[in-house]
Design a protein around this motif. Structure first.
Motif, PDB file in Angstrom:
ATOM      1  N   GLY A 188     -23.468 -13.066   2.165  1.00 54.89           N
ATOM      2  CA  GLY A 188     -24.115 -13.460   3.405  1.00 54.89           C
ATOM      3  C   GLY A 188     -23.568 -14.752   3.981  1.00 54.89           C
ATOM      4  N   THR A 189     -22.396 -15.203   3.497  1.00 56.36           N
ATOM      5  CA  THR A 189     -21.826 -16.482   3.958  1.00 56.36           C
ATOM      6  C   THR A 189     -20.442 -16.254   4.563  1.00 56.36           C
ATOM      7  OG1 THR A 189     -20.704 -16.962   1.870  1.00 56.36           O
ATOM      8  CG2 THR A 189     -23.023 -17.688   2.069  1.00 56.36           C
ATOM      9  N   ASP A 190     -19.893 -17.296   5.160  1.00 55.07           N
ATOM     10  CA  ASP A 190     -18.529 -17.206   5.688  1.00 55.07           C
ATOM     11  C   ASP A 190     -17.528 -16.916   4.573  1.00 55.07           C
ATOM     12  OD1 ASP A 190     -19.436 -17.684   8.249  1.00 55.07           O
ATOM     13  OD2 ASP A 190     -18.911 -19.811   8.236  1.00 55.07           O
ATOM     14  N   ASP A 191     -17.689 -17.592   3.420  1.00 56.97           N
ATOM     15  CA  ASP A 191     -16.805 -17.317   2.282  1.00 56.97           C
ATOM     16  C   ASP A 191     -16.923 -15.859   1.849  1.00 56.97           C
ATOM     17  OD1 ASP A 191     -15.612 -19.812   2.064  1.00 56.97           O
ATOM     18  OD2 ASP A 191     -16.764 -20.432   0.312  1.00 56.97           O
ATOM     19  N   SER A 192     -18.121 -15.312   1.926  1.00 60.08           N
ATOM     20  CA  SER A 192     -18.336 -13.917   1.545  1.00 60.08           C
ATOM     21  C   SER A 192     -17.570 -12.974   2.466  1.00 60.08           C
ATOM     22  CB  SER A 192     -19.822 -13.564   1.607  1.00 60.08           C
ATOM     23  OG  SER A 192     -20.569 -14.376   0.760  1.00 60.08           O
ATOM     24  N   LEU A 193     -17.634 -13.237   3.755  1.00 60.60           N
ATOM     25  CA  LEU A 193     -16.918 -12.396   4.715  1.00 60.60           C
ATOM     26  C   LEU A 193     -15.415 -12.498   4.508  1.00 60.60           C
ATOM     27  CD1 LEU A 193     -19.059 -13.115   7.897  1.00 60.60           C
ATOM     28  CD2 LEU A 193     -19.142 -11.103   6.407  1.00 60.60           C
ATOM     29  N   THR A 194     -14.947 -13.704   4.221  1.00 62.94           N
ATOM     30  CA  THR A 194     -13.527 -13.905   3.937  1.00 62.94           C
ATOM     31  C   THR A 194     -13.135 -13.161   2.661  1.00 62.94           C
ATOM     32  OG1 THR A 194     -13.618 -16.070   5.008  1.00 62.94           O
ATOM     33  CG2 THR A 194     -11.727 -15.643   3.605  1.00 62.94           C
ATOM     34  N   PHE A 195     -14.004 -13.195   1.658  1.00 57.93           N
ATOM     35  CA  PHE A 195     -13.739 -12.498   0.409  1.00 57.93           C
ATOM     36  C   PHE A 195     -13.662 -10.989   0.637  1.00 57.93           C
ATOM     37  CE2 PHE A 195     -15.335 -10.992  -3.882  1.00 57.93           C
ATOM     38  CZ  PHE A 195     -14.125 -11.198  -4.524  1.00 57.93           C
ATOM     39  N   LEU A 196     -14.542 -10.454   1.455  1.00 59.60           N
ATOM     40  CA  LEU A 196     -14.483  -9.025   1.777  1.00 59.60           C
ATOM     41  C   LEU A 196     -13.176  -8.681   2.477  1.00 59.60           C
ATOM     42  CD1 LEU A 196     -18.131  -8.261   2.918  1.00 59.60           C
ATOM     43  CD2 LEU A 196     -16.950  -7.331   0.923  1.00 59.60           C
ATOM     44  N   GLU A 197     -12.745  -9.540   3.368  1.00 56.54           N
ATOM     45  CA  GLU A 197     -11.467  -9.325   4.056  1.00 56.54           C
ATOM     46  C   GLU A 197     -10.319  -9.360   3.039  1.00 56.54           C
ATOM     47  OE1 GLU A 197      -8.957  -8.400   7.149  1.00 56.54           O
ATOM     48  OE2 GLU A 197     -11.136  -8.496   7.253  1.00 56.54           O
ATOM     49  N   TYR A 198     -10.397 -10.277   2.105  1.00 54.00           N
ATOM     50  CA  TYR A 198      -9.396 -10.357   1.034  1.00 54.00           C
ATOM     51  C   TYR A 198      -9.360  -9.043   0.250  1.00 54.00           C
ATOM     52  CZ  TYR A 198      -7.829 -11.259  -3.735  1.00 54.00           C
ATOM     53  OH  TYR A 198      -7.233 -11.157  -4.966  1.00 54.00           O
ATOM     54  N   LEU A 199     -10.519  -8.534  -0.142  1.00 50.62           N
ATOM     55  CA  LEU A 199     -10.578  -7.283  -0.898  1.00 50.62           C
ATOM     56  C   LEU A 199     -10.011  -6.120  -0.085  1.00 50.62           C
ATOM     57  CD1 LEU A 199     -14.108  -7.642  -2.540  1.00 50.62           C
ATOM     58  CD2 LEU A 199     -11.877  -7.917  -3.669  1.00 50.62           C
TER      59      LEU A 199
END
Length: 168
Positions: free
Chosen positions: A14-25
């Motif tokens: 639910g955070t910006d880092d989380s969204l970036t991590f999903l993009e990374y995956l």
């Protein structure tokens, strides 16, 4: 999805880092991703298991610069946020065998939507230790600069619940 109860908290994916991590995956375009690879790509391995504080953002250079991401690299600001997200993925993989990225990011057109995170016993031990430490001392983490004390404690409780489901 089994981890929905954690997603609803807003602290997991639910955070910006989380969204970036999903993009990374998504960028990895793999069905199976080894935790060692994630740690190495992002720089978590350089923290030597201390996810409390780090000076510079963790950075991963993108292999596919034509991705949806605006820059040829991704930055992550809070290591513990990544550890919490990774823990949730590990739990989902433990229960269901894999994770549907579409359900995490609410996109229906992902090319490779099912992934499995694989970790060694030593990596599981590291995640267990990190979650235990965060649960015991959440205000010692750099994320506490951005999140109030009450929310840090709530996040630590969720981390402890994740830890118990994964490792006890």
């Amino acid at each position: 999805m089994y981890i929905t109860k954690y997603l609803d908290s807003g602290y997991i994916f639910g955070t910006d880092d989380s969204l970036t991590f999903l993009e990374y995956l998504k960028e990895k375009q793999k069905e199976e991703i080894f935790l060692e690879e994630i740690f190495s790509d992002i720089g978590l391995d350089k923290l030597n298991g201390d996810f409390r504080q780090h000076e510079e953002p963790l950075t991963v250079v993108l292999a596919n610069v034509e991705s949806d991401y605006d820059e040829p690299y991704m930055e992550f600001y809070y290591a513990i946020d990544l550890i919490m997200n990774i823990s949730a993925l590990l739990l989902e993989c433990k229960v269901s065998g894999s994770v549907d990225l579409c359900e995490l990011c609410e996109e229906e057109d992902l090319e490779n939507d099912m992934i499995r995170i694989t970790a060694t016993p030593e990596e599981h031990q590291l995640i267990n230790k990190a979650l235990k430490d965060f649960s015991a001392a959440p205000l010692d983490y750099d994320l506490s600069e951005m999140v109030d004390e009450e929310e840090m404690k709530e996040m630590a409780e969720i981390g402890e619940k994740l830890r118990k489901e994964l490792y006890e």
